[in-house]
Every structure is written in structure tokens, then in C-alpha cells.
Design a protein around this motif. Sequence first.
Motif, PDB file in Angstrom:
ATOM      1  N   ILE A   1     -58.314  39.806  25.101  1.00 53.51           N
ATOM      2  CA  ILE A   1     -58.837  38.452  25.345  1.00 53.51           C
ATOM      3  C   ILE A   1     -60.365  38.514  25.470  1.00 53.51           C
ATOM      4  O   ILE A   1     -60.892  39.307  26.256  1.00 53.51           O
ATOM      5  CB  ILE A   1     -58.264  37.853  26.652  1.00 53.51           C
ATOM      6  N   HIS A   2     -61.048  37.708  24.700  1.00 53.10           N
ATOM      7  CA  HIS A   2     -62.510  37.671  24.753  1.00 53.10           C
ATOM      8  C   HIS A   2     -63.002  36.258  24.483  1.00 53.10           C
ATOM      9  O   HIS A   2     -62.264  35.432  23.939  1.00 53.10           O
ATOM     10  CB  HIS A   2     -63.109  38.658  23.741  1.00 53.10           C
ATOM     11  N   ASP A   3     -64.264  36.005  24.860  1.00 51.94           N
ATOM     12  CA  ASP A   3     -64.808  34.655  24.698  1.00 51.94           C
ATOM     13  C   ASP A   3     -65.841  34.587  23.572  1.00 51.94           C
ATOM     14  O   ASP A   3     -66.206  35.614  22.972  1.00 51.94           O
ATOM     15  CB  ASP A   3     -65.402  34.146  26.016  1.00 51.94           C
ATOM     16  N   HIS A   4     -66.273  33.373  23.287  1.00 49.01           N
ATOM     17  CA  HIS A   4     -67.275  33.093  22.245  1.00 49.01           C
ATOM     18  C   HIS A   4     -68.228  32.074  22.857  1.00 49.01           C
ATOM     19  O   HIS A   4     -68.137  30.880  22.549  1.00 49.01           O
ATOM     20  CB  HIS A   4     -66.589  32.532  20.990  1.00 49.01           C
ATOM     21  N   PRO A   5     -69.112  32.520  23.764  1.00 40.91           N
ATOM     22  CA  PRO A   5     -69.880  31.581  24.585  1.00 40.91           C
ATOM     23  C   PRO A   5     -70.724  30.598  23.787  1.00 40.91           C
ATOM     24  O   PRO A   5     -71.570  30.999  22.994  1.00 40.91           O
ATOM     25  CB  PRO A   5     -70.764  32.495  25.453  1.00 40.91           C
TER      26      PRO A   5
ATOM     27  N   LEU B   1     -61.408  31.100  24.055  1.00 45.91           N
ATOM     28  CA  LEU B   1     -61.006  32.502  24.264  1.00 45.91           C
ATOM     29  C   LEU B   1     -59.760  32.774  23.431  1.00 45.91           C
ATOM     30  O   LEU B   1     -58.913  31.893  23.280  1.00 45.91           O
ATOM     31  CB  LEU B   1     -60.643  32.750  25.734  1.00 45.91           C
ATOM     32  N   HIS B   2     -59.656  33.993  22.921  1.00 45.05           N
ATOM     33  CA  HIS B   2     -58.404  34.340  22.256  1.00 45.05           C
ATOM     34  C   HIS B   2     -58.120  35.840  22.308  1.00 45.05           C
ATOM     35  O   HIS B   2     -58.997  36.650  22.602  1.00 45.05           O
ATOM     36  CB  HIS B   2     -58.332  33.799  20.817  1.00 45.05           C
ATOM     37  N   GLU B   3     -56.852  36.118  22.021  1.00 46.70           N
ATOM     38  CA  GLU B   3     -56.356  37.505  21.949  1.00 46.70           C
ATOM     39  C   GLU B   3     -55.625  37.598  20.626  1.00 46.70           C
ATOM     40  O   GLU B   3     -54.794  36.742  20.320  1.00 46.70           O
ATOM     41  CB  GLU B   3     -55.396  37.732  23.117  1.00 46.70           C
TER      42      GLU B   3
HETATM   43 FE   FE2 Z   1     -62.902  36.313  18.605  1.00 49.95          FE
END
Ligand code: FE2
Length: 231
Positions: A89-93, A153-155
Motif C-alpha cells: 500500500i502506497h500513496d500518490h500525494p 492509495l493502492h496495493e
Molecule cells: Fe501506485
Amino acid sequence: MTAAIKTLWKQALNTFEERGNVGFKLCQKNFDKLRYLMNKITAEDVNLNKQILDFIQVQHAPMWVIDIFENKDFAISIFILKHGFTMPIHDHPGMYGFLKVISGVVQINNYTLKANEDHTIRLNKEVMALRHKPISLHSNSPACTLTPKDKNLHEITCIEGPAAFLDILSPPYDVDDSGKGPRPCTFFKTVSSSKLCTDSPDIVEEVKLVVIEGPPDFYSGSLKYTGPPLM
Ligand SMILES: [Fe+2]
């Protein structure tokens, strides 16, 4: 005839020009046209061939990146995930993003943060988010999108691979957006979850996420882009 990737790139230039300026307003018409072009992109359009996929499957790195273009407004890249691996899981601020699968199959868990967060979220901080219904995407699926507020956010798990997807992110990571400072990619893990009574069938549950350090076993290699030139 103009290469499809070049047409896509030109439309991205139109859509995200001066993206970093205060007061930038996304033109929905341009965004929709970009999505339309994105939906038509294939592995052949960027010369992602069997030879490259076979090479990646026997390498150690779970993910490979082919950078196609980057300026201060947006970046176009190909990400290739090996079979069975998950991009945590990570973000894209503050970013808009498109993801179009061009090979293999991925499953994506999208999350929408319940409150707006700063561009830099400190380690161990807990945030509340809504988890959307997981989606499986293959090369005939339309591109999925994320915005600064929605599904940011996505995984991503490769369930048939190697799986490759073309990404457009605007602005790119780390570019200073409207004077708010650098925007690194932050990783999260789920702490707890609870079922939610909601009118939206797209939302599965409410989750508490915690910021973690970049997972050491998830690293990437890079390859040179060999598709049609953009300029
Ligand atoms: Fe991504």
C-alpha cells in the motif's frame, strides 16, 4: 501514422501543462480524452515484448520500471510486477494518476483517506481510510484512475504474470507542488479493519493504516525504453 504512445504523450502534455502552478485547474475534457487514449494502449505500442517479460521472470527484483518520459508536470512509466508479488500500500500525494494494464493480470485494492493528509506523513502515523472493492485488471480492462482525494492509495498484486501496466502520474513524485515541498511516496500497512454500513457497494470496509518504512524486500530494477520515440 503517429505512434499511439506519442499521441498519448501529446495529450498528457495538453492535460497537465503547468500542473505545478498555483491555481491549476484540471480540464475534465482533456482528462477524459487522455483516459480514452490510455484505454487503447497495448504492449505492442510500447514494445513490451515476450523477450523482456521472460527476462524479468527469472530476475530477483520483484518489480521492474521502464521510464518513458518525465517533466515537472507528469511522468509516463511502465511497471512490471513478477508473478505472485505485491506492491505494498502506497500513496500518490497530490497526484492524478492513470493505470492501464497491458500484460498479465493484477488485483488492486484502492483506498481513500478519510481526512486530507500532508504531503509528508511521518513514520508510525496512523490514518483512517476506506477500502474499495478489489478489482482485477487485464489488458482488455479500461485504465483505472486516482485523484488527489479519491482512491489515492493502492496495493497491487500480480495474479498472472509478469504483469505490466502503463502509468501516468501528475505531478511526478518529489516534484514540489504549489510550494508545498517535496512529495515522497509513503508506504502503509493495515493495522485493523471494520465492516462498514454504507450506501456505496464499492466500499468494503474502514481500515486503520500505519505509515511504515519502505519494505526492504520490495525493490525494483530498471530497463531502458525501446518503444517508438516521443520526440
Ligand atoms: Fe501506485
